[in-house]
Motif scaffolding. Structure first.
Motif, short mmCIF file in Angstrom:
data_model
loop_
_atom_site.label_atom_id
_atom_site.label_comp_id
_atom_site.label_asym_id
_atom_site.label_seq_id
_atom_site.Cartn_x
_atom_site.Cartn_y
_atom_site.Cartn_z
N VAL A 27 -36.24 -53.70 7.90
CA VAL A 27 -35.15 -54.29 8.25
C VAL A 27 -33.88 -53.46 9.14
N ILE A 28 -33.54 -54.26 10.05
CA ILE A 28 -32.55 -53.54 10.69
C ILE A 28 -30.85 -53.97 10.61
N GLY A 29 -29.97 -53.36 10.11
CA GLY A 29 -28.67 -53.70 9.84
C GLY A 29 -28.46 -53.84 8.27
N HIS A 53 -24.79 -46.30 15.62
CA HIS A 53 -25.37 -46.09 14.11
C HIS A 53 -26.29 -46.80 13.86
N LEU A 54 -27.40 -46.65 13.30
CA LEU A 54 -28.33 -47.62 13.08
C LEU A 54 -29.02 -47.48 11.68
N GLN A 55 -28.99 -48.54 10.90
CA GLN A 55 -29.39 -48.47 9.44
C GLN A 55 -30.67 -49.20 9.47
N VAL A 56 -31.84 -48.38 8.97
CA VAL A 56 -33.13 -49.24 8.90
C VAL A 56 -33.80 -49.07 7.53
N ALA A 57 -34.26 -50.15 7.19
CA ALA A 57 -34.81 -50.11 5.60
C ALA A 57 -36.41 -50.78 5.64
N GLY A 58 -37.05 -50.52 4.81
CA GLY A 58 -38.44 -51.17 4.83
C GLY A 58 -38.83 -51.04 3.35
N ASP A 121 -28.41 -42.24 14.56
CA ASP A 121 -27.83 -42.56 15.74
C ASP A 121 -28.82 -43.02 16.90
N LEU A 122 -28.32 -43.85 17.68
CA LEU A 122 -29.09 -44.14 18.63
C LEU A 122 -29.02 -43.10 20.02
N ALA A 141 -37.82 -56.02 17.40
CA ALA A 141 -37.09 -55.97 18.59
C ALA A 141 -35.65 -55.89 18.42
N VAL A 142 -35.32 -54.94 19.45
CA VAL A 142 -33.66 -54.88 19.18
C VAL A 142 -33.07 -55.25 20.97
N GLU A 143 -32.01 -55.38 20.93
CA GLU A 143 -31.31 -55.75 22.17
C GLU A 143 -29.92 -54.75 22.23
#
Length: 146
Positions: A27-29, A53-58, A121-122, A141-143
């Motif tokens: 999950v992103i965000g 900044h990107l938060q990613v969890a799984g 961070d991207l 997928a991200v934009e």
């Protein structure tokens, strides 16, 4: 020997149909309603800000699959788990012919659903447009926006 004793007493658990284990999911965000979940097709890409900044969890980042359980105790008790949390899971951003390793994390244990998380961070080299964030074979997928 225990199997023989259990069989002799008619206490062996009935064979159960094998189910399938759920695979890793990402999950992103921070907003689950607006986040993109990996593993499913047809998900709209989540928009992320260039250089942001990107938060990613799984969850379910594990080796093995204990998908059946006899329950109970003694002869009908469940076998010891063969599942193990994944260690050193790389989070990768791919865009066109470029690839960036964003971070590495270890999954938590069984009691926490083999959860995993990254805050990254991207990279500055990522440009506006479509990209993919992946970990352990799961892609989201991200934009990237300007």
């Amino acid at each position: 020997m225990l199997a023989f004793v259990c069989a002799a007493l008619g206490m062996l658990p009935a064979a159960s149909a094998a189910a399938s284990c759920v695979g890793p999911q990402l999950v992103i965000g921070t907003d689950p309603e607006a986040a993109s979940v990996g593993g499913g097709e047809g998900s709209a890409p989540v928009t992320v800000e260039r250089g942001g900044h990107l938060q990613v969890a799984g969850q379910w980042f594990r080796d093995g699959c204990d998908d059946t359980s006899a329950g109970g105790a003694g002869c009908a008790g469940p076998p010891a788990s063969s599942e193990r949390p994944l260690r050193g899971v790389d989070l990768v951003l791919e865009q066109g012919f470029s690839s960036w390793m964003l971070g590495t994390a270890d999954a938590a244990g069984r009691g926490e659903g083999y959860s995993i998380a990254w805050e990254v961070d991207l990279p500055p080299g990522a440009v506006p447009g479509p990209a993919v964030v992946s970990a352990a074979g799961v892609e989201v997928a991200v934009e990237i926006s300007d």
